[in-house]
Design a protein around this motif. Structure first.
Motif, PDB file in Angstrom:
ATOM      1  N   TYR A 102       5.426 -80.642 -28.428  1.00 19.81           N
ATOM      2  CA  TYR A 102       4.889 -81.974 -28.100  1.00 19.81           C
ATOM      3  C   TYR A 102       3.723 -82.237 -29.037  1.00 19.81           C
ATOM      4  O   TYR A 102       2.714 -81.526 -29.002  1.00 19.81           O
ATOM      5  N   ARG A 130       0.224 -80.278 -28.887  1.00 18.98           N
ATOM      6  CA  ARG A 130      -0.403 -80.225 -27.569  1.00 18.98           C
ATOM      7  C   ARG A 130       0.289 -79.253 -26.618  1.00 18.98           C
ATOM      8  O   ARG A 130      -0.360 -78.615 -25.793  1.00 18.98           O
ATOM      9  N   ARG A 131       1.619 -79.153 -26.694  1.00 18.54           N
ATOM     10  CA  ARG A 131       2.359 -78.267 -25.797  1.00 18.54           C
ATOM     11  C   ARG A 131       3.503 -77.611 -26.571  1.00 18.54           C
ATOM     12  O   ARG A 131       4.052 -78.202 -27.502  1.00 18.54           O
ATOM     13  N   TYR A 167       7.114 -75.760 -25.465  1.00 14.72           N
ATOM     14  CA  TYR A 167       8.052 -75.462 -24.378  1.00 14.72           C
ATOM     15  C   TYR A 167       9.094 -74.481 -24.924  1.00 14.72           C
ATOM     16  O   TYR A 167       9.976 -74.874 -25.698  1.00 14.72           O
ATOM     17  N   GLU A 175       3.213 -82.178 -19.151  1.00 14.37           N
ATOM     18  CA  GLU A 175       1.938 -81.467 -19.049  1.00 14.37           C
ATOM     19  C   GLU A 175       2.089 -80.017 -18.627  1.00 14.37           C
ATOM     20  O   GLU A 175       1.102 -79.286 -18.579  1.00 14.37           O
ATOM     21  N   SER A 215       4.087 -76.570 -19.563  1.00 13.64           N
ATOM     22  CA  SER A 215       4.938 -75.966 -20.584  1.00 13.64           C
ATOM     23  C   SER A 215       5.523 -74.623 -20.180  1.00 13.64           C
ATOM     24  O   SER A 215       6.401 -74.100 -20.866  1.00 13.64           O
TER      25      SER A 215
END
Length: 321
Positions: free
Chosen positions: A137, A222-223, A225, A259, A261
């Motif tokens: 992200y 930011r993230r 996964y 928000e 992960s």
């Protein structure tokens, strides 16, 4: 639509409006430069491309800025509707790197499989990108450049900052040492190893960080996964609620929160108990553009299944085929 004289409609004239990355005759195309994913954002003002080298390149539309955004400006301009939109290079960043799964002895290439734009906020762009195993992200935003200016502390401005005497340095005469040490009483001392002139240092020149008017685009992850798919990810799709998205591989579809992960929910699983009974695999999955509870996925048999998330947490049974 026919013209006023009842004649046939004019024929469409297809042509390139812009070409990015065009090669010269005989120039060899590197494999890492081959584009593997491309996606417009919802407004059509931004375009993202991903390549086999794991890079994401962003383009932005420029002709809208030239002719204005509001309706009054558009009415005043003699703008031809048939004019092609124009894009320019905005920025690029390295989204994925090649990895190696030591548990499965599997090499994971950096090729970008899919890109999806997310909702914008605070003049920042957000997008999801994925390779075979990992989804990331990204946030892309303009930030003002900070530079280190020259040493600008003048002796007249050093009071309280550069004047060591103002920091509580006391005048302590250095004692005479037996082996002939330093005995000049015009120096003060914080310790036996640190000496200062009488009355303190007149000025201390420090570097100053200033914010310039220049801006630079910064891409920040930011993230991440990861570790949720045993098979190669073939599609991702963000939800209209702006909070969740799905990722699909050959046998499963997972639901994520943007928000969070480290956790996902498996909503579709077509893996049979015995892999010899496998007859079809998932080829693509997509959320409905406006209904956040509806999604569809296709299979290798050519079928498309519609799912309603309100019916069941595990959507093994589709709502419509």
């Amino acid at each position: 639509m026919n013209g006023g004289d009842g004649g046939p409609p004019p024929s469409l004239d297809w042509k390139f409006s812009q070409v990015f990355g065009e090669r010269t005759a005989g120039e060899e195309v590197q494999e890492v430069d081959i584009i593997s994913a491309i996606e417009f954002d919802r407004s059509g003002d931004h375009l993202a491309t991903g390549d086999r080298g794991g890079r994401v390149v962003l383009f932005e539309r420029t002709d809208k800025k030239e002719r204005g955004e509001n309706r009054k400006d558009l009415e005043k301009t003699d703008y031809s509707v048939s004019r092609h939109p124009e894009f320019r290079y905005k920025t690029e960043f390295q989204s994925h790197e090649p990895e190696f799964d030591y548990l499965k002895s599997l090499e994971i290439e950096e090729k970008i499989n899919k890109i999806r734009w997310c909702q914008t906020a605070n003049d920042a762009l957000f997008l999801l990108s994925t390779n075979d195993k990992t989804i990331k992200y990204w946030k892309v935003q303009e930030k003002k450049i900070k530079k280190v200016a020259d040493f600008s502390m003048e002796p007249s401005k050093a009071t309280g900052n550069g004047n060591v005497a103002s920091l509580g340095v006391t005048s302590i005469p250095k004692p005479l040492l037996a082996n002939g040490g330093y005995t000049d009483k015009s120096y003060t001392s914080l310790s036996n190893d640190l000496l200062f002139p009488q009355g303190g240092i007149p000025s201390l020149r420090l570097p100053v960080v200033v914010t310039c008017n220049e801006t630079s685009l910064v891409a920040r992850c930011r993230r991440v996964y990861a570790h949720a798919h045993d098979y190669h990810i073939n599609s991702i799709s963000n939800n209209s609620d702006g909070e969740t998205f799905i990722s699909a591989d050959d046998l499963r579809i997972n639901l994520w929160n943007l928000e969070i992960s480290n956790q996902s929910f498996n909503i579709v699983d077509v893996k049979p108990a015995n892999m010899e009974d496998l007859t079809e695999v998932i080829t693509s999955a997509e959320f409905h553009p406006t209904h956040c509870h509806t999604l569809a996925y296709s299979s290798s048999k050519g079928s498309i299944r519609l799912i309603d998330l309100r019916q069941s947490a595990l959507c093994d049974k589709h709502s419509k085929l």
